[in-house]
Write a protein that holds these residues in place. Structure first.
Motif, PDB file in Angstrom:
ATOM      1  N   GLY A 129     -15.948 -37.650  14.336  1.00  0.00           N
ATOM      2  CA  GLY A 129     -15.038 -36.564  14.694  1.00  0.00           C
ATOM      3  C   GLY A 129     -15.076 -35.338  13.812  1.00  0.00           C
ATOM      4  N   THR A 131     -15.969 -31.795  12.560  1.00  0.00           N
ATOM      5  CA  THR A 131     -16.511 -30.553  13.114  1.00  0.00           C
ATOM      6  C   THR A 131     -16.469 -29.482  12.042  1.00  0.00           C
ATOM      7  OG1 THR A 131     -15.700 -31.106  15.331  1.00  0.00           O
ATOM      8  CG2 THR A 131     -16.324 -28.821  14.935  1.00  0.00           C
ATOM      9  N   LYS A 138     -20.261 -23.563  15.619  1.00  0.00           N
ATOM     10  CA  LYS A 138     -19.519 -24.819  15.504  1.00  0.00           C
ATOM     11  C   LYS A 138     -20.474 -25.992  15.635  1.00  0.00           C
ATOM     12  CE  LYS A 138     -16.799 -26.139  18.899  1.00  0.00           C
ATOM     13  NZ  LYS A 138     -15.622 -26.219  19.813  1.00  0.00           N
ATOM     14  N   LYS A 139     -20.372 -26.937  14.712  1.00  0.00           N
ATOM     15  CA  LYS A 139     -21.258 -28.101  14.723  1.00  0.00           C
ATOM     16  C   LYS A 139     -20.425 -29.387  14.612  1.00  0.00           C
ATOM     17  CE  LYS A 139     -25.452 -26.239  14.776  1.00  0.00           C
ATOM     18  NZ  LYS A 139     -25.053 -24.851  15.013  1.00  0.00           N
ATOM     19  N   ASP A 140     -20.622 -30.314  15.575  1.00  0.00           N
ATOM     20  CA  ASP A 140     -20.049 -31.649  15.492  1.00  0.00           C
ATOM     21  C   ASP A 140     -20.993 -32.511  14.662  1.00  0.00           C
ATOM     22  OD1 ASP A 140     -17.868 -30.995  17.150  1.00  0.00           O
ATOM     23  OD2 ASP A 140     -19.079 -31.338  18.943  1.00  0.00           O
ATOM     24  N   ASN A 165     -12.282 -29.878  12.391  1.00  0.00           N
ATOM     25  CA  ASN A 165     -11.682 -31.174  12.725  1.00  0.00           C
ATOM     26  C   ASN A 165     -12.083 -32.201  11.676  1.00  0.00           C
ATOM     27  OD1 ASN A 165     -10.507 -30.339  15.246  1.00  0.00           O
ATOM     28  ND2 ASN A 165     -12.554 -30.469  16.155  1.00  0.00           N
ATOM     29  N   PRO A 167     -12.700 -36.045  10.264  1.00  0.00           N
ATOM     30  CA  PRO A 167     -13.151 -37.302  10.878  1.00  0.00           C
ATOM     31  C   PRO A 167     -12.047 -38.352  10.840  1.00  0.00           C
ATOM     32  CG  PRO A 167     -14.026 -37.108   8.666  1.00  0.00           C
ATOM     33  CD  PRO A 167     -13.329 -35.815   8.954  1.00  0.00           C
TER      34      PRO A 167
END
Length: 205
Positions: A129, A131, A138-140, A165, A167
């Motif tokens: 999770g 980000t 933006k990279k997950d 975000n 994790p």
């Protein structure tokens, strides 16, 4: 009498078109527009292989110091690119023609700014999770990922990597960069100093 009249005619022709008689410095200033956001010094333009013109950072127009005459051929080239670009990334549009009031009004120069690679080191990521963001990029990031390649950033421009975000079960913090918080100004070499460190959250009771 005829000879005097001829001399008078030649004098009038010289007055109306100085360059035709080898005198004066022309009647047109060679000017143009600068596009592409020239944000660094170093751009040097030439006309016909000489008459060097240094264009400072932030300039939106240019004008050569030497005037040229109507119908003279001009050829504007880039001798040196700005410090954050390269000659192959600078384009002269409508830079080669014979001078008149129309052609000299169509000239433009644009230089693309260098894009610099950015890689972020990731330590300790075990949860899903995460980000990361840098501006609009933006990279997950999947669990176990050791590093993330972000989108290239413009030389001399700002960067600021942040956690969008967190994790699951962990908290990640950003360090490094120029400020120690994952932010700074892009130089001429790849950005590799930003580090994201993730630690496990305390277990709830």
């Amino acid at each position: 009498m005829k000879r005097s009249t001829l001399r008078a005619g030649l004098a009038l022709a010289c007055a109306l078109g100085l360059s035709a008689c080898g005198g004066g410095s022309g009647d047109l200033y060679l000017t143009g527009q600068i596009y592409g956001g020239v944000t660094a010094d170093g751009l040097i333009l030439q006309n016909n292989g000489g008459d060097d013109l240094a264009v400072p950072a932030g300039a939106t127009t240019f004008q050569f110091g030497n005037r040229i005459s109507t119908d003279d051929e001009f050829s504007i080239t880039v001798k040196q690119a700005p410090a954050n670009s390269s000659v192959d990334k600078c384009v002269v549009s409508n830079g080669h023609a014979r001078a008149n009031y129309y052609t000299i009004g169509q000239i433009s120069v644009s230089c693309a700014i260098n894009q610099i690679a950015m890689t972020v080191t990731v330590n300790g990521l075990t949860g899903a999770g995460l980000t990361l963001v840098n501006g609009s990029d933006k990279k997950d990031v999947a669990a176990g990922t050791p590093s993330v390649v972000m989108a290239p950033v413009f030389q001399d421009g700002p960067y600021a990597v942040k956690v969008l975000n967190q994790p699951v079960g962990q908290t990640c913090n950003v360090s490094g960069g120029d400020t120690g918080t994952g932010a700074g100004t892009v130089g001429a070499t790849p950005v590799t100093s930003v580090v994201v460190t993730c630690t496990n959250n305390a277990a709830s009771t």
